[in-house]
Motif scaffolding. Structure first.
Motif, PDB file in Angstrom:
ATOM      1  N   ILE A 493     -76.126 -65.081 114.928  1.00  0.00           N
ATOM      2  CA  ILE A 493     -77.541 -64.880 115.278  1.00  0.00           C
ATOM      3  C   ILE A 493     -78.425 -65.817 114.482  1.00  0.00           C
ATOM      4  O   ILE A 493     -79.294 -66.496 115.019  1.00  0.00           O
ATOM      5  N   HIS A 494     -78.220 -65.852 113.179  1.00  0.00           N
ATOM      6  CA  HIS A 494     -79.108 -66.639 112.313  1.00  0.00           C
ATOM      7  C   HIS A 494     -78.461 -66.803 110.943  1.00  0.00           C
ATOM      8  O   HIS A 494     -77.887 -65.875 110.411  1.00  0.00           O
ATOM      9  N   PHE A 584     -93.889 -62.484 124.953  1.00  0.00           N
ATOM     10  CA  PHE A 584     -93.293 -62.949 123.704  1.00  0.00           C
ATOM     11  C   PHE A 584     -92.998 -64.433 123.788  1.00  0.00           C
ATOM     12  O   PHE A 584     -92.271 -64.885 124.663  1.00  0.00           O
ATOM     13  N   GLY A 588     -86.359 -68.176 120.283  1.00  0.00           N
ATOM     14  CA  GLY A 588     -85.344 -68.376 119.244  1.00  0.00           C
ATOM     15  C   GLY A 588     -85.512 -67.435 118.077  1.00  0.00           C
ATOM     16  O   GLY A 588     -84.667 -67.341 117.197  1.00  0.00           O
ATOM     17  N   LYS A 589     -86.645 -66.740 118.052  1.00  0.00           N
ATOM     18  CA  LYS A 589     -86.954 -65.979 116.843  1.00  0.00           C
ATOM     19  C   LYS A 589     -86.440 -64.564 116.811  1.00  0.00           C
ATOM     20  O   LYS A 589     -86.533 -63.908 115.795  1.00  0.00           O
ATOM     21  N   VAL A 590     -85.986 -64.062 117.932  1.00  0.00           N
ATOM     22  CA  VAL A 590     -85.617 -62.656 117.914  1.00  0.00           C
ATOM     23  C   VAL A 590     -84.166 -62.443 118.315  1.00  0.00           C
ATOM     24  O   VAL A 590     -83.674 -63.049 119.274  1.00  0.00           O
ATOM     25  N   GLY A 591     -83.510 -61.609 117.545  1.00  0.00           N
ATOM     26  CA  GLY A 591     -82.072 -61.433 117.729  1.00  0.00           C
ATOM     27  C   GLY A 591     -81.740 -60.445 118.824  1.00  0.00           C
ATOM     28  O   GLY A 591     -81.069 -59.453 118.581  1.00  0.00           O
ATOM     29  N   ILE A 592     -82.203 -60.666 120.008  1.00  0.00           N
ATOM     30  CA  ILE A 592     -81.873 -59.775 121.130  1.00  0.00           C
ATOM     31  C   ILE A 592     -80.362 -59.700 121.260  1.00  0.00           C
ATOM     32  O   ILE A 592     -79.685 -60.700 121.407  1.00  0.00           O
ATOM     33  N   GLY A 593     -79.894 -58.509 121.232  1.00  0.00           N
ATOM     34  CA  GLY A 593     -78.470 -58.341 121.482  1.00  0.00           C
ATOM     35  C   GLY A 593     -77.619 -58.619 120.271  1.00  0.00           C
ATOM     36  O   GLY A 593     -76.412 -58.678 120.335  1.00  0.00           O
ATOM     37  N   GLY A 594     -78.243 -58.777 119.119  1.00  0.00           N
ATOM     38  CA  GLY A 594     -77.461 -59.075 117.926  1.00  0.00           C
ATOM     39  C   GLY A 594     -76.890 -57.811 117.340  1.00  0.00           C
ATOM     40  O   GLY A 594     -75.990 -57.864 116.551  1.00  0.00           O
TER      41      GLY A 594
ATOM     42  N   ASP B  36     -80.726 -58.228 111.436  1.00  0.00           N
ATOM     43  CA  ASP B  36     -81.279 -59.302 112.266  1.00  0.00           C
ATOM     44  C   ASP B  36     -82.795 -59.301 112.348  1.00  0.00           C
ATOM     45  O   ASP B  36     -83.366 -60.246 112.882  1.00  0.00           O
ATOM     46  N   GLU B  40     -84.837 -64.208 108.798  1.00  0.00           N
ATOM     47  CA  GLU B  40     -85.788 -65.312 108.579  1.00  0.00           C
ATOM     48  C   GLU B  40     -86.626 -65.070 107.331  1.00  0.00           C
ATOM     49  O   GLU B  40     -87.029 -66.006 106.648  1.00  0.00           O
ATOM     50  N   PRO B 114     -94.720 -58.702 119.709  1.00  0.00           N
ATOM     51  CA  PRO B 114     -94.788 -58.557 121.173  1.00  0.00           C
ATOM     52  C   PRO B 114     -93.807 -57.509 121.702  1.00  0.00           C
ATOM     53  O   PRO B 114     -94.113 -56.791 122.658  1.00  0.00           O
TER      54      PRO B 114
END
Lengths: 594, 594
Positions: A493-494, A584, A588-594, B36, B40, B114
Motif C-alpha cells: 500500500i505505502h 475525493f 494515490g493517497k488512500v489505501g482503499i482495500g488495504g 494504512d 504518510e 472526502p
C-alpha cells in the motif's frame, strides 16, 4: 436443562441466574479475564452443568475469541471482564463485533453499588470523585444495547432483554453487574420461561416481499444469487444453501460471504470482488437481469474498492430486516424467514437458468519456477489441505486476498474480518472457533472439524500470547503463519522500504515451548521451499491433529497475491470512480482495500 | 532546532509541522503501530532530525509504553495509531494515563476527509452509512481534550493547543488527523513561536498560599511532609526534594509518591499506607500537628484501603492547582511554583523538627529458614540490587506491596500504576522508560541508569510480545518475573483454589529466543532457591546490562508479601470503617486494595 431448573431452590443468586440463562441458549463456554470485581460472579459458572470458564491472556484476546465463538454455532460468544481496566481493553474487539454483526455478550463486573454511590476512589477509577459509570459511556457507541444492572427487581428482565437483542439483532451487548449484585437472590422460576427470540415480523409485508421476489425471478432471463456476509450472521446459512439448490442459478459470493454456499456445486460461480476478479465472473453477474443480493456488506474490502457493477434495475436486495424489489421496499422481515419462504414458494416455479461463467485457468505466474515458497503457489495448496467440516480463517492482509478465490470443500466455513479488518483478530478468534467446535461436537454431535488459522507474522504478534490458552486447554488448531518479516499488506500500500513496516524478527520454533506445549518439537513445522511445504502438509498429524500445531511458511517480504496487487493498482483506474463521485481528489493517497 | 527551523521552506506539510513541534519540546521517540491511515504521517518523522519512530507489537502496548515515556523526563509520551482498530485498542492505556495524570499525546490517523463526508464504507468503519468520527466519541470520556483536525487553517493552532493542555494539565490528549491533511501545507514560520507552557496562575493567591503555609509551619510543633504521586507528575520532583532538604522534617511517602524524595536521607521516615504499615510510622504522621500533604491521590491502593488518619486540623494540602490551609482554599496556583516559592520563603524561618519515627526491625518471618525463594525474603534483596539512577518498576500485585517499603538508593525513580492498576502495564511501560532514559542520556547527558522491571507471570502475559521491540531496538532492561503460576494477588483476595486464578504454564527460557535475542541463553537467569538468587544478582552483566535480560524467580502460588495480606485482612477490621460510613454492608465482598 429443564429438569435442572426444577431442582433449583426457590431463590438463586443473580450471578447464577445469568449463567443458567447463558447455558439455556446453548452456550458451553464463557471466556474472559478474572479481576477483583468479577471473581464472585465467575464462581457461579462452576455451578452450572455443561458450562465452563476459559481464561484468556488479556481482554482484547477475550473479545476476539468470543467473536470467533459467536460466528459458528448461532449461539453468542460470551466473555467477562473487570471494571475499567478490563472492559476498556476489550473495546476494539467489541467494536469489530458490531461492525461485522457478530453475536457477543460482554459481561462487566463493576465496583459494588455503595462504593459507586459514594464515588469512592477504588482502584481502576479516575479522579477524586470518580464516576464509576464513566467506562460504560466509553463503550456506548460500539454496542447495540446494555443492561445497566442496579435494581435486583428488574435485573433478570434486563439480562433477558439484552440477550434477546444480541440474538435477534446480531451484535454485541453489555451486561454491567456491580459485583455486590451477583449474590442478590432472584426467583429461579423465572428460568422456566424461555427467552423469546422471535424477531419482530410484519408477516403480511414478508409475504408480499416473497411474492415480489418470485415475480422478479419468473420474469428474469439470467437470474443469479450474490451471497454476502449477513446471511450467515443472521443464521440463514442453511436456508440460503437450500435456496441455492432449489434455484440452481449461478451463485456468486463476496470475501465476507465466502463458503456460505457449497463451492463444490456446479452452479457456484466464484467470488465477485468488483473489477478485481476474473473478467468472466464480472461479465456473468454484471449482465444478469435479476441479481438476488443477499445480506450485502458493500465495504471497500468486500467490493473490490467499491467497483461492483450490478445493474440497478436487476438488483433484488434481501437484507437482514428488509427486502427491496425494483425500488419497492418491504420492512419488518427477517432474512432467514424470507429465504425459507422463498424456497417453498419457488416449488414448481419455472426459473430461467444460465450456466455459471467459465473462468479460464490463469497463465503460469512469472515466478512459477521458484524453488522457494511464493504467494502465487501456496494458496491453492492450502485450500487443497482443507477437508469438509473444517473452519478456515484468513487474516486481513495477504491471506484474505490469497485464499478467497480458492474453492473450498463442502461444509467448510470461512472466517475473516474483512470489513473491520483489525489485525491480530484471526489468531485470537481461532481460540473461540476451537472452543465452539468442541462445544457443538459435545452437545449436538456435529462433526469436529479442524480450525485452520492462516495469519501473518505482523498480525500474529498482536495477540500471540493466546497460544498459551490453546495449549493449556488441549485445543488442536492448525495455525499457519506466513513469515515475511512484517506488514507486507502495508508494504504494497505505502512505504515498501520504510522501517515501520518491518517487525521484530521472530523465531517461531520457540513459541510452543514457551507455553509448555507437551510435544513442542513435533508440532512445529517450517517450510522455506515448495518441497518442504508439500512434506509438511502431507503429515498425518496435521490431517487429524490432537494438539496445537504451528506451521511457519517463509515468504519474501514484498511478495503478495495478485488480487491484492490488482485491487491496489485499481486505485488509479476504475476504482477511483467512486472516489471521484464523492469528490475525493488524489487517489494515490488512500489505501482503499488495504 | 531553531537553526533547523530557519532552513525550512516557507510552507511545510502539516504532518511535518506536527513532528517538528513534538521534537521542539524535547521528545526523541514516537511510538505506535503503522496502519494504512497513518503511513504518510509516519513518513514525515524520518525528516525530523533527532526524532525516531519505534513500532510496537500492538496498540495497547504502545499506549502503555508512551505512558512510561511520559513519566520520566517531564516530556510527554507520544504514540500513533490508525483509524478505529488501532485507536480503540489503546483506550485502556490512555484511560490509565488520565487516571494517573501522565502526559501522553495520542495521534490518530483517520480516513481522508472526502471519504468521511461521503460516509464511505471504508474498512475499519461501522455500518452502511458510517460515521467515521464514531471512535472519536469512544475516547472522549478518557482524555483531557482533542484536536479534531479538519480545516488546515487552524490545524497548527489546534495542535499547539492540545500539546499545551497535555503539558500543563498533565494527562492524555488526542490529535485526530484525517490522513489527507498530513500533506497539506502550513507556514513553517509558525514554528518560530514556541508553545506557551506557562500555567494559568493567580500570583497574588499563590503568594498568599505560600504565606499561609509558612505561617502554619512556624506555629507547628511536629510538622512533617507527606509526599504523593502528583508531585512528580506535575514536574515538582526537584522542588519537593529541595523543600525536604530545607525543612529536614520527617518525610513520609505513599506507594505512588515513592522515591520522590531521597530515601537515604535521615529525615526520610518511610511509607505511610494507612494502618497497614508499621505502628511507629502511623503514630509519627498521625500525631503531627502540621502535615504538608503534597500532590495527594487518596485511592484505596494508595491509602491502605482509605485508612489514613491524618488529623484534619493538621492537614495542609498542596494540590496541583490549589492549596488548602486550615480550611482556607487558594486557587490558581501551580504546585511546582508553590514548592519552589515555599523553599525560598522558608529561608531563615525557624521550623520545629521532630525526629522521624524509628521503625523496629521486623521479627524473623516464619518461613525464614526456607531454602527456596519466599516473598518474605526477596524484596529487600531486589532493593539491594538497585543503584543510583535506576528506574525500578513495580507491577500492581504482590510486587507493589512487596517492594514499596524497601528503601531505595538516591536518585532512583519508582514507577507503578497503583491507582489505575491495569495488569500488564508495567512490562510494556518499561519499553517507554528505556527509550526515555536513552533519549535523555543522548540529549541532556543525564546518567543512563538501568530499567529494573519487576512483574509477575500472570501480568506479564498480557503484554509479553513487547519484549520483541526491546530486543530489536537493542534496549537493555532487566526484567524480573515472579513465576507463581497465575494471579497470586487475586488468590489472596478471592478464590484461592479456583482454576480461574491459574494461568497457562510458561517456560521463560524460550522467551528471548522467540524474538531472536542475540545472546538468549546468557541473558536468561532463573532462580528457585535463595542461593541461586544470590548468584544471579551478583552477575556482572546484570550490574551493567548491555542487552535485554530476563530473570525468572520461582515462587509458591500462595506466597504473598505481609503488607498485602495485612491490607486484605483489614477489610474485616479498621479498613471497613470507610465502607461502613458509605453504607456498604458485607466487607468480605469487595477487594479493596486488591
Amino acid at each position: 436443562m429443564e429438569a435442572h431448573v426444577q431442582s433449583l431452590p426457590e431463590n438463586i443468586p443473580l450471578g447464577l441466574y445469568l449463567w443458567l440463562r447463558i447455558r439455556q441458549i446453548g452456550i458451553g463456554t464463557v471466556l474472559g479475564v478474572p479481576g477483583d470485581f468479577n471473581l464472585e460472579l465467575l464462581d457461579h459458572i462452576y455451578n452450572v452443568p455443561g458450562l465452563r470458564f476459559v481464561g484468556n491472556a488479556n481482554e482484547l484476546n477475550a473479545a476476539y475469541a468470543a467473536d470467533g465463538y459467536g460466528r459458528i454455532n448461532g449461539t453468542p460468544g460470551v466473555f467477562v471482564t473487570t471494571h475499567g481496566v478490563g472492559e476498556l481493553s476489550a473495546v476494539n474487539g467489541v467494536s469489530g463485533s458490531l461492525c461485522e454483526r457478530v453475536k457477543v455478550i460482554h459481561v462487566v463486573g463493576q465496583t459494588p453499588r455503595p462504593l459507586q454511590q459514594a464515588k469512592a476512589m477504588i482502584h481502576h477509577s479516575i479522579g477524586d470523585q470518580p464516576d464509576h459509570q464513566l467506562y460504560n459511556k466509553v463503550s456506548k457507541p460500539i454496542r447495540l444495547t446494555a443492561a445497566e444492572l442496579w435494581d435486583v427487581e428488574n435485573a433478570p428482565a434486563e439480562i433477558d432483554r439484552v440477550i434477546r437483542e444480541c440474538v435477534i439483532s446480531c451484535g454485541p451487548v453489555y451486561i454491567f453487574m456491580p459485583i455486590d449484585m451477583s449474590s442478590e437472590p432472584v426467583p429461579s422460576s423465572l428460568l422456566s420461561t424461555p427467552i423469546d427470540f422471535s424477531p419482530p415480523i410484519d408477516s403480511d409485508a414478508q409475504n408480499r416481499a416473497v411474492e415480489a421476489i418470485v415475480g422478479a425471478l419468473r420474469e428474469a432471463r439470467s437470474p443469479c444469487l450474490f451471497v454476502d456476509a449477513l446471511v450467515q450472521r443472521y443464521d440463514a446459512r442453511e436456508d440460503c444453501a437450500a435456496l441455492a439448490k432449489r434455484l440452481r442459478v449461478p451463485v456468486y459470493s463476496t470475501h465476507m460471504g465466502k463458503a456460505t454456499v457449497d463451492e463444490t456445486e456446479e452452479f457456484y460461480a466464484g467470488i465477485y470482488h468488483g473489477q478485481v476478479d476474473d473478467k468472466a465472473i464480472c461479465e456473468g453477474i454484471e449482465s444478469s437481469d435479476c441479481v438476488l443480493v443477499l445480506g450485502s456488506v458493500n465495504a471497500d474490502t468486500n467490493s473490490g474498492g467499491f467497483t461492483r457493477k450490478i445493474r440497478k434495475d436487476a438488483e433484488v436486495q434481501i437484507n437482514p430486516n428488509n427486502v427491496v424489489v425494483k425500488g419497492e421496499r418491504y420492512d419488518g422481515i427477517a432474512i432467514k424467514q424470507v429465504l425459507s419462504l422463498l424456497e417453498d414458494a419457488l416449488q414448481g416455479v419455472e426459473v430461467a437458468r444460465v450456466k455459471p461463467p467459465q473462468v479460464l485457468p490463469k497463465p503460469l505466474p512469472v515466478d512459477h519456477a521458484a524453488k522457494n515458497l511464493t504467494q502465487s503457489w501456496i494458496w491453492s495448496r492450502i485450500a487443497a489441505f482443507l477437508k469438509p467440516h473444517d473452519v478456515v480463517m484468513a487474516e486481513t492482509g495477504t491471506t484474505l486476498f490469497g485464499l478467497t478465490p480458492e474453492r473450498m470443500p463442502s461444509d467448510v466455513r470461512f472466517v475473516s474480518q474483512a470489513y473491520y479488518g483489525s489485525i491480530g483478530y484471526i489468531f485470537a478468534a481461532s481460540l473461540g472457533i476451537e472452543l465452539s467446535l468442541e462445544d457443538s461436537h459435545h452437545e449436538k454431535g456435529t462433526p469436529r472439524g479442524r480450525t485452520v488459522c492462516v495469519t501473518g507474522d505482523g498480525s500474529m504478534a498482536l495477540t500471540i500470547q493466546e497460544v498459551g490458552t490453546m495449549i493449556s486447554q488441549g485445543l488442536k488448531p492448525v495455525v499457519v503463519v506466513l513469515n515475511n518479516k512484517g506488514y507486507t499488506v502495508e508494504r504494497v500500500i505505502h512505504g515498501a522500504l520504510q522501517p515501520y513496516n518491518t517487525t521484530p524478527k521472530t523465531n517461531y520454533s520457540h513459541l510452543l515451548p514457551l507455553f509448555a506445549h507437551p510435544q513442542a518439537d513435533q508440532c512445529f513445522h517450517k517450510a522455506v521451499t515448495k518441497e518442504e511445504f508439500v512434506k509438511v502438509f502431507e503429515k498425518a498429524e496435521l490431517a487429524d491433529p490432537q494438539v496445537t500445531h504451528l506451521v511457519e511458511l517463509v515468504l519474501d517480504a514484498m511478495d503478495s497475491p495478485w488480487r491484492l496487487t490488482k485491487q491496489l493498482a485499481m486505485r488509479g483506474e476504475a476504482g477511483v470512480k467512486y472516489l471521484t463521485d464523492v469528490g475525493f481528489i488524489g487517489p494515490g493517497k488512500v489505501g482503499i482495500g488495504g
